[in-house]
Design a protein around this motif. Structure first.
Motif, short mmCIF file in Angstrom:
data_model
loop_
_atom_site.label_atom_id
_atom_site.label_comp_id
_atom_site.label_asym_id
_atom_site.label_seq_id
_atom_site.Cartn_x
_atom_site.Cartn_y
_atom_site.Cartn_z
N LEU A 50 5.10 38.08 40.80
CA LEU A 50 3.67 38.35 40.62
C LEU A 50 3.45 39.42 39.56
O LEU A 50 2.50 39.34 38.76
CB LEU A 50 3.06 38.77 41.95
CG LEU A 50 2.94 37.66 43.01
CD1 LEU A 50 2.50 38.25 44.34
CD2 LEU A 50 1.96 36.58 42.56
N VAL A 51 4.32 40.43 39.54
CA VAL A 51 4.20 41.48 38.52
C VAL A 51 4.43 40.90 37.13
O VAL A 51 3.73 41.23 36.17
CB VAL A 51 5.18 42.64 38.82
CG1 VAL A 51 5.26 43.60 37.63
CG2 VAL A 51 4.74 43.39 40.07
N ARG A 52 5.41 39.99 37.02
CA ARG A 52 5.66 39.34 35.72
C ARG A 52 4.47 38.50 35.28
O ARG A 52 4.27 38.28 34.08
CB ARG A 52 6.92 38.47 35.80
CG ARG A 52 8.22 39.27 35.86
CD ARG A 52 9.42 38.38 35.56
NE ARG A 52 9.54 37.27 36.49
CZ ARG A 52 10.19 37.32 37.64
NH1 ARG A 52 10.77 38.46 38.02
NH2 ARG A 52 10.27 36.26 38.42
N GLU A 53 3.68 38.02 36.25
CA GLU A 53 2.49 37.23 35.92
C GLU A 53 1.31 38.12 35.51
O GLU A 53 0.23 37.62 35.21
CB GLU A 53 2.08 36.37 37.11
CG GLU A 53 3.05 35.25 37.43
CD GLU A 53 3.08 34.18 36.35
OE1 GLU A 53 2.05 33.98 35.68
OE2 GLU A 53 4.15 33.56 36.16
N GLY A 54 1.52 39.43 35.53
CA GLY A 54 0.48 40.35 35.07
C GLY A 54 -0.31 41.02 36.17
O GLY A 54 -1.27 41.74 35.89
N ILE A 55 0.07 40.82 37.43
CA ILE A 55 -0.63 41.46 38.54
C ILE A 55 0.02 42.82 38.79
O ILE A 55 1.23 42.90 38.99
CB ILE A 55 -0.56 40.60 39.81
CG1 ILE A 55 -1.17 39.22 39.54
CG2 ILE A 55 -1.27 41.28 40.97
CD1 ILE A 55 -1.03 38.24 40.69
N PRO A 56 -0.75 43.91 38.78
CA PRO A 56 -0.16 45.24 38.97
C PRO A 56 0.55 45.36 40.32
O PRO A 56 0.09 44.82 41.33
CB PRO A 56 -1.37 46.18 38.91
CG PRO A 56 -2.41 45.41 38.14
CD PRO A 56 -2.20 43.97 38.51
N LEU A 57 1.66 46.08 40.33
CA LEU A 57 2.43 46.24 41.55
C LEU A 57 1.60 46.89 42.65
O LEU A 57 1.74 46.53 43.83
CB LEU A 57 3.68 47.08 41.28
CG LEU A 57 4.58 47.39 42.48
CD1 LEU A 57 5.05 46.11 43.16
CD2 LEU A 57 5.77 48.23 42.05
N ALA A 58 0.73 47.82 42.29
CA ALA A 58 -0.11 48.48 43.31
C ALA A 58 -0.96 47.45 44.05
O ALA A 58 -1.11 47.52 45.28
CB ALA A 58 -1.00 49.53 42.65
N GLU A 59 -1.50 46.47 43.33
CA GLU A 59 -2.33 45.45 43.97
C GLU A 59 -1.48 44.47 44.78
O GLU A 59 -1.91 43.97 45.82
CB GLU A 59 -3.15 44.70 42.91
CG GLU A 59 -4.16 45.59 42.21
CD GLU A 59 -5.02 44.83 41.22
OE1 GLU A 59 -5.15 43.59 41.36
OE2 GLU A 59 -5.56 45.47 40.30
N VAL A 60 -0.26 44.21 44.31
CA VAL A 60 0.66 43.36 45.08
C VAL A 60 0.97 44.02 46.43
O VAL A 60 0.98 43.36 47.48
CB VAL A 60 1.96 43.11 44.29
CG1 VAL A 60 3.00 42.40 45.16
CG2 VAL A 60 1.67 42.27 43.04
#
Length: 212
Positions: free
Chosen positions: A137-147
């Motif tokens: 998900l982080v590689r897809e551009g979603i910030p880790l904090a939101e994950v």
């Protein structure tokens, strides 16, 4: 010491208190000079983030002891044994997986969720599947904090589903049945989530269709 306290945003008195409580490791000494480094600063920032999340100093001291002596942080946070496959990583490997987003705040959130533990100089993530999904998900551009925030919400729903399944099974059989029928619970959740995503995707298609 004054410079470290300034960078960490705390008073020298607070820093001395943390040292007395063994929340941070002792400095490297050369004669009468005490040297602090980036590891001390990172620890202080982690302490601040954990305090903001409601952890007590006693609990943080236990976490600090785990980090310094290789005990399992997940055990201290009350994580139960799991069927999930744990993953061992070096700090550098963890940082590489999340493209530099392993900040103090994100580390504290991961500790809060019980995702991370330590074993000697290695970091242990409790679930290969969760680690792989999170990094994808982080590689897809979603910030880790939101994950991690989403992970906390999923945890709440998963706990509720587990409790509901346990109540259903235990109302009609012994504790052993709960372990034996565990795969059925997973199948139900996977199927329902798949159907829910179908409905959500179908709604998106309908909403995006021009009116006739």
């Amino acid at each position: 010491m004054e410079e470290l306290a300034r960078l960490a945003g705390i008073t020298v008195r607070t820093l001395r208190f943390y040292r007395e409580r063994k929340l941070i490791p002792p400095p490297r000494r050369e004669g009468r000079i005490a040297w602090y480094d980036d590891d001390h600063l990172a620890r202080l920032r982690t302490i601040a983030a954990l305090l903001e999340r409601g952890h007590t100093l006693t609990g943080i001291a236990e976490l600090a002891e785990a980090l310094d002596h290789g005990r399992d942080v997940a055990d201290l946070l009350g994580v139960e044994p799991t069927e999930e496959e744990p993953v061992r990583l070096t700090p550098e490997e963890l940082a590489a997986r999340f493209e530099g987003q392993v900040t103090t705040e994100n580390l504290a959130a991961a500790l809060d969720l019980g995702y991370l533990g330590t074993d000697g100089g290695e970091i242990v993530h409790i679930s290969r599947r969760l680690l792989d999904v999170s990094s994808a998900l982080v590689r897809e551009g979603i910030p880790l904090a939101e994950v991690l925030q989403a992970g906390a919400r999923v945890r709440e729903h998963a706990d509720a589903l587990a409790e509901m399944f346990a109540e259903l099974v235990l109302a009609h059989g012994p504790e052993e049945d709960l372990h034996r029928l565990r795969p059925l619970a997973r199948s139900v959740v996977e199927a329902e989530l798949s159907l829910a995503l179908d409905r959500r995707l179908g709604r998106s298609t309908t909403e995006g269709r021009p009116a006739e």
